[in-house]
Design a protein around this motif. Structure first.
Motif, PDB file in Angstrom:
ATOM      1  N   TRP A 264       0.807  -1.222   0.000  1.00 37.35           N
ATOM      2  CA  TRP A 264       0.000   0.000   0.000  1.00 37.35           C
ATOM      3  C   TRP A 264       0.833   1.262   0.000  1.00 37.35           C
ATOM      4  O   TRP A 264       0.451   2.252  -0.607  1.00 37.35           O
ATOM      5  CB  TRP A 264      -0.956   0.021   1.189  1.00 37.35           C
ATOM      6  N   ILE A 265       1.955   1.255   0.713  1.00 42.10           N
ATOM      7  CA  ILE A 265       2.729   2.484   0.876  1.00 42.10           C
ATOM      8  C   ILE A 265       4.048   2.377   0.107  1.00 42.10           C
ATOM      9  O   ILE A 265       4.895   1.541   0.411  1.00 42.10           O
ATOM     10  CB  ILE A 265       2.984   2.773   2.362  1.00 42.10           C
ATOM     11  N   MET A 266       4.197   3.246  -0.885  1.00 40.54           N
ATOM     12  CA  MET A 266       5.402   3.273  -1.693  1.00 40.54           C
ATOM     13  C   MET A 266       6.539   3.895  -0.870  1.00 40.54           C
ATOM     14  O   MET A 266       6.342   4.943  -0.238  1.00 40.54           O
ATOM     15  CB  MET A 266       5.153   4.111  -2.959  1.00 40.54           C
ATOM     16  N   PRO A 267       7.710   3.252  -0.859  1.00 38.05           N
ATOM     17  CA  PRO A 267       8.849   3.823  -0.128  1.00 38.05           C
ATOM     18  C   PRO A 267       9.213   5.215  -0.670  1.00 38.05           C
ATOM     19  O   PRO A 267       8.987   5.516  -1.842  1.00 38.05           O
ATOM     20  CB  PRO A 267       9.980   2.833  -0.386  1.00 38.05           C
ATOM     21  N   LYS A 268       9.789   6.034   0.203  1.00 33.60           N
ATOM     22  CA  LYS A 268      10.106   7.423  -0.147  1.00 33.60           C
ATOM     23  C   LYS A 268      10.986   7.524  -1.393  1.00 33.60           C
ATOM     24  O   LYS A 268      10.724   8.353  -2.270  1.00 33.60           O
ATOM     25  CB  LYS A 268      10.777   8.125   1.035  1.00 33.60           C
ATOM     26  N   ASP A 269      12.032   6.699  -1.476  1.00 35.95           N
ATOM     27  CA  ASP A 269      12.927   6.794  -2.640  1.00 35.95           C
ATOM     28  C   ASP A 269      12.194   6.399  -3.928  1.00 35.95           C
ATOM     29  O   ASP A 269      12.463   6.959  -4.993  1.00 35.95           O
ATOM     30  CB  ASP A 269      14.205   5.974  -2.442  1.00 35.95           C
ATOM     31  N   TRP A 270      11.249   5.490  -3.848  1.00 33.73           N
ATOM     32  CA  TRP A 270      10.435   5.128  -5.011  1.00 33.73           C
ATOM     33  C   TRP A 270       9.550   6.296  -5.416  1.00 33.73           C
ATOM     34  O   TRP A 270       9.403   6.595  -6.595  1.00 33.73           O
ATOM     35  CB  TRP A 270       9.570   3.909  -4.704  1.00 33.73           C
ATOM     36  N   LYS A 271       8.929   6.957  -4.410  1.00 30.65           N
ATOM     37  CA  LYS A 271       8.057   8.106  -4.693  1.00 30.65           C
ATOM     38  C   LYS A 271       8.836   9.213  -5.405  1.00 30.65           C
ATOM     39  O   LYS A 271       8.336   9.819  -6.351  1.00 30.65           O
ATOM     40  CB  LYS A 271       7.469   8.671  -3.399  1.00 30.65           C
ATOM     41  N   ILE A 272      10.035   9.466  -4.918  1.00 30.07           N
ATOM     42  CA  ILE A 272      10.870  10.513  -5.518  1.00 30.07           C
ATOM     43  C   ILE A 272      11.171  10.182  -6.966  1.00 30.07           C
ATOM     44  O   ILE A 272      11.030  11.017  -7.865  1.00 30.07           O
ATOM     45  CB  ILE A 272      12.175  10.699  -4.703  1.00 30.07           C
TER      46      ILE A 272
ATOM     47  N   HIS B 202       5.530   3.862 -14.943  1.00 28.16           N
ATOM     48  CA  HIS B 202       4.767   2.621 -14.759  1.00 28.16           C
ATOM     49  C   HIS B 202       5.635   1.528 -14.157  1.00 28.16           C
ATOM     50  O   HIS B 202       5.190   0.791 -13.273  1.00 28.16           O
ATOM     51  CB  HIS B 202       4.173   2.143 -16.083  1.00 28.16           C
ATOM     52  N   LEU B 203       6.865   1.398 -14.618  1.00 31.09           N
ATOM     53  CA  LEU B 203       7.772   0.372 -14.088  1.00 31.09           C
ATOM     54  C   LEU B 203       7.926   0.491 -12.576  1.00 31.09           C
ATOM     55  O   LEU B 203       8.059  -0.510 -11.880  1.00 31.09           O
ATOM     56  CB  LEU B 203       9.155   0.489 -14.739  1.00 31.09           C
ATOM     57  N   ILE B 204       7.906   1.717 -12.083  1.00 27.78           N
ATOM     58  CA  ILE B 204       8.068   1.964 -10.648  1.00 27.78           C
ATOM     59  C   ILE B 204       6.728   1.841  -9.927  1.00 27.78           C
ATOM     60  O   ILE B 204       6.626   1.215  -8.876  1.00 27.78           O
ATOM     61  CB  ILE B 204       8.682   3.362 -10.421  1.00 27.78           C
ATOM     62  N   GLY B 205       5.692   2.428 -10.491  1.00 24.53           N
ATOM     63  CA  GLY B 205       4.411   2.508  -9.804  1.00 24.53           C
ATOM     64  C   GLY B 205       3.594   1.236  -9.783  1.00 24.53           C
ATOM     65  O   GLY B 205       2.697   1.095  -8.954  1.00 24.53           O
ATOM     66  N   GLN B 206       3.898   0.286 -10.668  1.00 22.34           N
ATOM     67  CA  GLN B 206       3.030  -0.882 -10.803  1.00 22.34           C
ATOM     68  C   GLN B 206       2.987  -1.783  -9.574  1.00 22.34           C
ATOM     69  O   GLN B 206       2.117  -2.628  -9.452  1.00 22.34           O
ATOM     70  CB  GLN B 206       3.403  -1.698 -12.038  1.00 22.34           C
ATOM     71  N   TYR B 207       3.876  -1.601  -8.625  1.00 15.99           N
ATOM     72  CA  TYR B 207       3.899  -2.440  -7.427  1.00 15.99           C
ATOM     73  C   TYR B 207       2.891  -1.985  -6.369  1.00 15.99           C
ATOM     74  O   TYR B 207       2.650  -2.695  -5.405  1.00 15.99           O
ATOM     75  CB  TYR B 207       5.306  -2.438  -6.820  1.00 15.99           C
ATOM     76  N   TYR B 208       2.328  -0.791  -6.552  1.00 13.69           N
ATOM     77  CA  TYR B 208       1.452  -0.179  -5.557  1.00 13.69           C
ATOM     78  C   TYR B 208       0.141   0.243  -6.219  1.00 13.69           C
ATOM     79  O   TYR B 208       0.160   0.931  -7.239  1.00 13.69           O
ATOM     80  CB  TYR B 208       2.154   1.019  -4.908  1.00 13.69           C
ATOM     81  N   PRO B 209      -1.012  -0.166  -5.666  1.00 19.23           N
ATOM     82  CA  PRO B 209      -2.300   0.038  -6.337  1.00 19.23           C
ATOM     83  C   PRO B 209      -2.613   1.479  -6.756  1.00 19.23           C
ATOM     84  O   PRO B 209      -3.065   1.707  -7.882  1.00 19.23           O
ATOM     85  CB  PRO B 209      -3.332  -0.462  -5.317  1.00 19.23           C
TER      86      PRO B 209
ATOM     87  N   LEU C  39      16.958   0.654  -7.737  1.00 18.17           N
ATOM     88  CA  LEU C  39      15.712   1.047  -7.084  1.00 18.17           C
ATOM     89  C   LEU C  39      14.764  -0.141  -6.957  1.00 18.17           C
ATOM     90  O   LEU C  39      14.146  -0.349  -5.926  1.00 18.17           O
ATOM     91  CB  LEU C  39      15.034   2.174  -7.868  1.00 18.17           C
ATOM     92  N   LEU C  40      14.661  -0.925  -8.014  1.00 16.87           N
ATOM     93  CA  LEU C  40      13.712  -2.041  -8.063  1.00 16.87           C
ATOM     94  C   LEU C  40      14.364  -3.379  -7.698  1.00 16.87           C
ATOM     95  O   LEU C  40      13.932  -4.429  -8.151  1.00 16.87           O
ATOM     96  CB  LEU C  40      13.079  -2.111  -9.458  1.00 16.87           C
ATOM     97  N   SER C  41      15.362  -3.327  -6.848  1.00 15.00           N
ATOM     98  CA  SER C  41      16.103  -4.547  -6.487  1.00 15.00           C
ATOM     99  C   SER C  41      15.232  -5.572  -5.769  1.00 15.00           C
ATOM    100  O   SER C  41      15.558  -6.757  -5.766  1.00 15.00           O
ATOM    101  CB  SER C  41      17.321  -4.200  -5.625  1.00 15.00           C
ATOM    102  N   GLU C  42      14.133  -5.150  -5.167  1.00 10.55           N
ATOM    103  CA  GLU C  42      13.234  -6.074  -4.482  1.00 10.55           C
ATOM    104  C   GLU C  42      12.233  -6.740  -5.422  1.00 10.55           C
ATOM    105  O   GLU C  42      11.418  -7.553  -5.002  1.00 10.55           O
ATOM    106  CB  GLU C  42      12.494  -5.360  -3.354  1.00 10.55           C
TER     107      GLU C  42
END
Length: 131
Positions: free
Chosen positions: A3-11, A40-47, A114-117
């Motif tokens: 639900w909550i995107m990490p800060k570095d992802w948001k940036i 999209h590559l970054i945001g797709q993990y969070y609804p 960034l997307l190492s997880e």
């Protein structure tokens, strides 16, 4: 649940969106779309960000009068959030109607840290690695 995107992802997500807006203002539509895909590559993990980026893609498609993209984005706006919520997304998928909805794709080199997880080992739907 994611639900909550990490800060570095948001940036980074915001940076990609800002670049898409910059290129759109300049009239460089190819780069506009490229940066929407990167967001999209970054945001797709969070609804919420996932739905948001597909909504932006939909607006861009409407502006371009691209019927195929409009149809593809409508489907993605309606259902994309569900994959994020279930952590079952096609890792690396750029989100456009020009690629299959469930097709995993390689993550660009500059986003790998960034997307190492992200679970890049799956040949189907995956998401963030289980901890």
């Amino acid at each position: 649940m994611n639900w909550i995107m990490p800060k570095d992802w948001k940036i980074r997500y915001k940076k990609e969106l800002d670049l898409s807006k910059k290129y759109e203002e300049e009239g460089n539509l190819k780069e506009t779309w490229r940066y929407l895909e990167r967001a999209h590559l970054i945001g797709q993990y969070y609804p919420i960000p996932h739905t948001g980026i597909h909504f932006r893609m939909l607006l861009f498609a409407i502006d371009q009068k691209d019927i195929k993209e409009i149809a593809g984005q409508l489907i993605r706006v309606l259902f994309g959030w569900l994959g994020s919520w279930l952590n079952k997304i096609p890792v690396g998928n750029t989100g456009g109607a020009n690629v299959p909805i469930f097709q995993p794709m390689p993550i660009p080199e500059d986003l790998l840290d960034l997307l190492s997880e992200a679970d890049q080992t799956s040949k189907s739907l995956s998401g963030l690695k289980k901890k």
